[in-house]
Design a protein around this motif. Structure first.
Motif, PDB file in Angstrom:
ATOM      1  N   GLN A 128       0.845  -1.180   0.000  1.00  0.00           N
ATOM      2  CA  GLN A 128       0.000   0.000   0.000  1.00  0.00           C
ATOM      3  C   GLN A 128       0.884   1.236   0.000  1.00  0.00           C
ATOM      4  O   GLN A 128       2.024   1.187   0.488  1.00  0.00           O
ATOM      5  CB  GLN A 128      -0.913   0.026   1.231  1.00  0.00           C
ATOM      6  N   PRO A 129       0.393   2.344  -0.537  1.00  0.00           N
ATOM      7  CA  PRO A 129       1.202   3.566  -0.492  1.00  0.00           C
ATOM      8  C   PRO A 129       1.351   4.078   0.936  1.00  0.00           C
ATOM      9  O   PRO A 129       0.388   4.042   1.717  1.00  0.00           O
ATOM     10  CB  PRO A 129       0.402   4.544  -1.369  1.00  0.00           C
ATOM     11  N   LYS A 130       2.534   4.539   1.263  1.00  0.00           N
ATOM     12  CA  LYS A 130       2.781   5.129   2.575  1.00  0.00           C
ATOM     13  C   LYS A 130       2.463   6.614   2.525  1.00  0.00           C
ATOM     14  O   LYS A 130       2.053   7.142   1.514  1.00  0.00           O
ATOM     15  CB  LYS A 130       4.246   4.909   2.970  1.00  0.00           C
ATOM     16  N   ARG A 131       2.663   7.291   3.633  1.00  0.00           N
ATOM     17  CA  ARG A 131       2.486   8.745   3.654  1.00  0.00           C
ATOM     18  C   ARG A 131       3.388   9.384   2.602  1.00  0.00           C
ATOM     19  O   ARG A 131       4.536   8.985   2.440  1.00  0.00           O
ATOM     20  CB  ARG A 131       2.845   9.298   5.035  1.00  0.00           C
ATOM     21  N   GLU A 132       2.835  10.341   1.864  1.00  0.00           N
ATOM     22  CA  GLU A 132       3.570  11.077   0.830  1.00  0.00           C
ATOM     23  C   GLU A 132       4.048  10.168  -0.307  1.00  0.00           C
ATOM     24  O   GLU A 132       5.034  10.448  -0.977  1.00  0.00           O
ATOM     25  CB  GLU A 132       4.750  11.849   1.430  1.00  0.00           C
ATOM     26  N   GLU A 133       3.311   9.071  -0.513  1.00  0.00           N
ATOM     27  CA  GLU A 133       3.561   8.202  -1.655  1.00  0.00           C
ATOM     28  C   GLU A 133       2.289   8.073  -2.489  1.00  0.00           C
ATOM     29  O   GLU A 133       1.183   8.321  -2.003  1.00  0.00           O
ATOM     30  CB  GLU A 133       4.012   6.807  -1.207  1.00  0.00           C
ATOM     31  N   VAL A 134       2.453   7.650  -3.726  1.00  0.00           N
ATOM     32  CA  VAL A 134       1.315   7.521  -4.627  1.00  0.00           C
ATOM     33  C   VAL A 134       1.551   6.348  -5.567  1.00  0.00           C
ATOM     34  O   VAL A 134       2.683   6.061  -5.951  1.00  0.00           O
ATOM     35  CB  VAL A 134       1.091   8.839  -5.411  1.00  0.00           C
ATOM     36  N   PHE A 135       0.465   5.650  -5.913  1.00  0.00           N
ATOM     37  CA  PHE A 135       0.496   4.613  -6.934  1.00  0.00           C
ATOM     38  C   PHE A 135      -0.112   5.199  -8.220  1.00  0.00           C
ATOM     39  O   PHE A 135      -1.185   5.801  -8.177  1.00  0.00           O
ATOM     40  CB  PHE A 135      -0.323   3.393  -6.518  1.00  0.00           C
ATOM     41  N   LEU A 136       0.571   4.999  -9.357  1.00  0.00           N
ATOM     42  CA  LEU A 136       0.097   5.533 -10.633  1.00  0.00           C
ATOM     43  C   LEU A 136      -0.182   4.408 -11.618  1.00  0.00           C
ATOM     44  O   LEU A 136       0.508   3.388 -11.618  1.00  0.00           O
ATOM     45  CB  LEU A 136       1.146   6.461 -11.263  1.00  0.00           C
ATOM     46  N   PRO A 137      -1.167   4.587 -12.514  1.00  0.00           N
ATOM     47  CA  PRO A 137      -1.346   3.634 -13.624  1.00  0.00           C
ATOM     48  C   PRO A 137      -0.090   3.600 -14.479  1.00  0.00           C
ATOM     49  O   PRO A 137       0.592   4.622 -14.657  1.00  0.00           O
ATOM     50  CB  PRO A 137      -2.529   4.220 -14.412  1.00  0.00           C
TER      51      PRO A 137
END
Length: 789
Positions: free
Chosen positions: A135-144
């Motif tokens: 899962q994304p952590k704080r200040e992280e992002v998952f992108l297509p």
């Protein structure tokens, strides 16, 4: 046993025929297996990914303040609805990655693998990570994964989101396979944040930098899955959900967008494979008929020894089938290498990691059908064997080689041409039937290479505007609705000082329901930016509208008909005054005047201005200057290099089209080379006695080689001319049919030196090369050959 002995002897003595047919079938088997596996594999992967991620049947992106509890209850009460899920999301008006603005709508959502889990890709994007707990952590992002090529970003890069509290930075932690709106051809994307981070963004939504939004996931009963568009329409009639949403899309529509480009490329290559198969049949027909003529005595001797016509025909049939079967097997096996490569090219467009799946059964079935056609055609062409008899064979029962010309003319008359050229023209005119197959083959190759070249030229960003009615700009200025007009006038003055403004206009997009079905509407303030319609005229008044031909067919209405537009809670009637062509939303869109939009939304205000400048090459320099000059206004203004952005938007499609063009040319050149080799060799063997006679009366080997080469080049150029004529007649219709899925209903070929001369010269040069090689055998021919015969 005797039949097998003769078959082995034939394969050994005529291995050129075997190898040629093998190569032809190998190329087609490789192409068809790749096409079938990529298209079928993409569709299967999309279906599995949607099921694994629990993608809803209908999804609506709607502002939070427009989604009421009554609307939700109305959706649930609609016939055929089994479940409704509401997700919170945040929309940002300003998102950038690595400092570069993103030009499509970004919806930020909390990542919840229990509800909607997505496959995570490894760092080199070659496979999946088998860890569902990521899962994304704080200040992280998952992108297509489509972002990887579209924005040219990588894991670890920064994504910036402007908020009322300043710019928030997030690190790209993973790329995911998002099968719903993750394709590169859609102008809307979902990105996924940590749940705590998402909650903090929701708290600071202000309606200016960040907008609170809801995503309504609607699941439909299985009995209604075949009519999702009708269910979507019913929901809008009952609740107004679609009219109030920013965008509502069914899973069926989203899947069509995802597979759109794959289907188009598959269709183009399939059409090419069919034409190549026609070439195979022409070559087989030419080879068989020529072989019977040259082996007349041998066939007569076999018959005198008790072999029947059926047995001899079976030997030839098995010879060609053996080459076809071997070519099919090796072609299908070789596709294991090409399939991952093609899927890799299409990854940024589809957003799907399809892998190495090969559709063996479908590929074997398709090639089996083609082999049956080859067998049937070969058996028909061997019918000439029935006419051969031992008696005629003993007397060498062929018609005379010389003076059989149906277009006989004297080469001694006083024509203003060298003798060699007269002989070349006499040979072509007198034996035109011999060259007909060569002309047809070269014409087919020229036709299709011209078609692919025209497609490649059309997709170049500088040509899209003229080819498909696209409207693009060089510099876009985005601003808030209350921005001081003096500031905008100042920017315009600055642009004019750097270069001349050719045109200034406003163009924006909204999804608006038309007769309760949602379509993309383009709002314009000036009609002179529109290209000439295909039919009718451009709107003049606020109650007029122009729609695309594809949308016209979709709604069943045309010029002169009235349609009802709904936007929010307002509706108004408009008259269709013209039909045009525009690519967005696969051609399902329309144009409405700014004054016409204000009939639906009296408060609608322009919030962007687009400029076309005289020298487009200065765009980047001017934009950089303006961004620096007005950096103190960066939270109120966004100055965008639209020219470069437009080129970047077509990057993935251009890459795929360029790859397809290269593949087409390689295949065409291979076919050209093989065909030229076969036909030149047959011509040489058939004319061997002629050449001996010519040498006996004083012609040198170099003179005869020159005649042979010139004659073949003339025949090839005639074929290229036939291909050009056919292309002029049929290319627009063929490409319109193949490209209708992406919104091009009226393709217009833009002929130029490049897409006329390049294919013809390419084919002619390779054909000439083999004519030169084969003609070298003329040196070995002497009058002695005549004495021996």
């Amino acid at each position: 046993m005797a039949l097998l002995t003769i078959l082995r002897s034939n394969l050994k003595s005529k291995k050129g025929n075997f190898i040629s047919i093998f190569l032809f079938v190998f190329i087609i088997a490789l192409s068809l297996t790749t096409i079938i596996s990529v298209t079928e594999g993409s569709a299967r992967r999309l279906k599995n990914a949607c099921e694994a991620s629990h993608i809803a049947d209908i999804v609506s992106f709607i502002p939070e303040d427009k989604l009421s509890s009554d609307m939700i209850q109305g959706i649930k009460a609609t016939d055929g609805i089994s479940e409704v899920e509401i997700l919170q999301s945040v929309v940002s008006s300003k998102v950038s990655i690595k400092g570069k603005s993103v030009d499509f709508s970004i919806y930020m959502t909390a990542y919840n693998p229990k509800q909607h889990s997505f496959q995570m890709l490894n760092t080199d994007l070659s496979g999946f990570i088998k860890d569902d707990s990521l899962q994304p952590k704080r200040e992280e992002v998952f992108l297509p994964v489509s972002f990887h090529n579209t924005i040219h970003c990588n894991i670890g890069d920064q994504i910036q989101i402007e908020t009322a509290e300043g710019v928030k930075n997030y690190k790209i932690a993973r790329f995911i396979e998002e099968p719903f709106v993750g394709t590169g051809v859609m102008g809307i994307k979902e990105i996924f944040l940590n749940q705590g981070e998402m909650a903090s963004l929701i708290d600071i939504t202000d309606g200016k930098k960040l907008y609170a939004n809801s995503i309504v996931n609607i699941t439909v009963d299985k009995s209604k899955l075949s009519s999702l568009s009708a269910v979507k329409k019913s929901i809008n009639v009952n609740t107004g959900l679609v009219s109030n949403s920013i965008y509502t899309i069914t899973k069926e529509e989203a899947n069509n967008y995802t597979l759109l480009f794959t289907k188009i490329i598959g269709g183009i290559l399939s059409a090419f494979a069919v034409l190549l198969f026609v070439i195979i049949l022409i070559v087989i027909g030419h080879t068989v008929s020529t072989g019977i003529e040259m082996d007349y005595i041998t066939i007569g001797i076999l018959k005198s020894q008790g072999f029947t016509s059926v047995q001899i025909r079976s030997i030839l049939l098995m010879q060609y089938l053996a080459a076809g079967v071997v070519g099919t097997i090796i072609g299908i096996v070789s596709a294991f290498v090409t399939i991952p490569y093609v899927n890799r090219i299409l990854l940024p467009v589809t957003g799907l990691l399809v892998g190495r799946d090969t559709r063996l059964l479908q590929s074997i079935g398709a090639m089996g059908f083609l082999l049956l056609l080859i067998a049937f055609y070969t058996y028909l062409k061997t019918g000439g064997i029935l006419k051969v008899s031992p008696v005629r064979a003993i007397s060498n029962g062929r018609a005379p080689i010389y003076f059989s010309n149906w277009a006989d003319f004297s080469i001694t008359k006083n024509l203003p041409l060298p003798l060699s050229i007269k002989m070349v023209l006499k040979e072509i005119a007198g034996n035109f039937k011999r060259y007909l197959s060569t002309i047809l083959i070269m014409g087919i190759l020229a036709f299709f290479t011209m078609s692919v070249t025209s497609l490649n030229q059309m997709t170049r960003s500088d040509n899209v505007d003229n080819s498909v009615g696209n409207i693009s700009s060089d510099i876009d200025i985005y601003y808030s609705k209350d921005t001081d007009t003096a500031l905008l006038d100042s920017i315009e003055t600055e642009i004019n000082q750097q270069d001349t403004i050719v045109s200034e206009f406003h163009l924006s997009n909204r999804y608006i329901t038309v007769d309760d079905m949602e379509y993309q509407g383009h709002i314009i303030d000036r009609t002179d930016i529109l290209k000439k319609p295909l039919k009718g005229r451009i709107p003049k008044y606020d109650n007029e509208i122009i729609i695309t031909e594809i949308m016209s067919k979709d709604i069943g209405k045309g010029i002169g008909d009235t349609i009802t537009l709904k936007y929010g809670n307002k509706q108004a009637d408009y008259m269709i005054v013209g039909l045009n062509q525009y690519l967005s939303d696969a051609g399902k869109n329309f144009f409405i005047l700014l004054s016409g939009m204000k009939r639906l939304d009296p408060k609608y205000k322009v919030s962007s201005t687009s400029y076309l400048i005289k020298d487009r090459n200065k765009t980047a320099e001017i934009v950089k200057y303006l961004q620096e000059e007005y950096k103190d206004q960066k939270y109120n203004l966004e100055i965008v290099d639209a020219y470069q952005q437009n080129k970047d938007g077509f990057h993935d499609i251009l890459t795929a089209v360029a790859a397809i063009t290269a593949i087409t040319y390689v295949i065409a050149i291979l076919f050209d080379a093989i065909v030229s080799f076969i036909i030149c060799q047959k011509f040489f063997l058939r004319e061997k006695r002629n050449m001996g006679i010519y040498k006996s009366v004083g012609f040198t080997s170099w003179e005869l080689r020159g005649q042979f080469i010139i004659r073949f080049i003339i025949v090839v150029l005639i074929g290229g001319g036939v291909g050009l004529i056919c292309n002029c007649i049929w290319n627009d219709g063929l490409m319109s049919l193949l490209l209708s899925g992406m919104g091009i209903s009226h393709f217009t070929t833009r002929y130029s030196a490049a897409n006329i001369l390049v294919p013809i010269l390419c084919i002619s040069c390779f054909a000439s090369l083999f004519a030169i090689i084969i003609s070298g055998k003329i040196s070995s021919v002497s009058p002695k050959n005549l004495i021996q015969e």
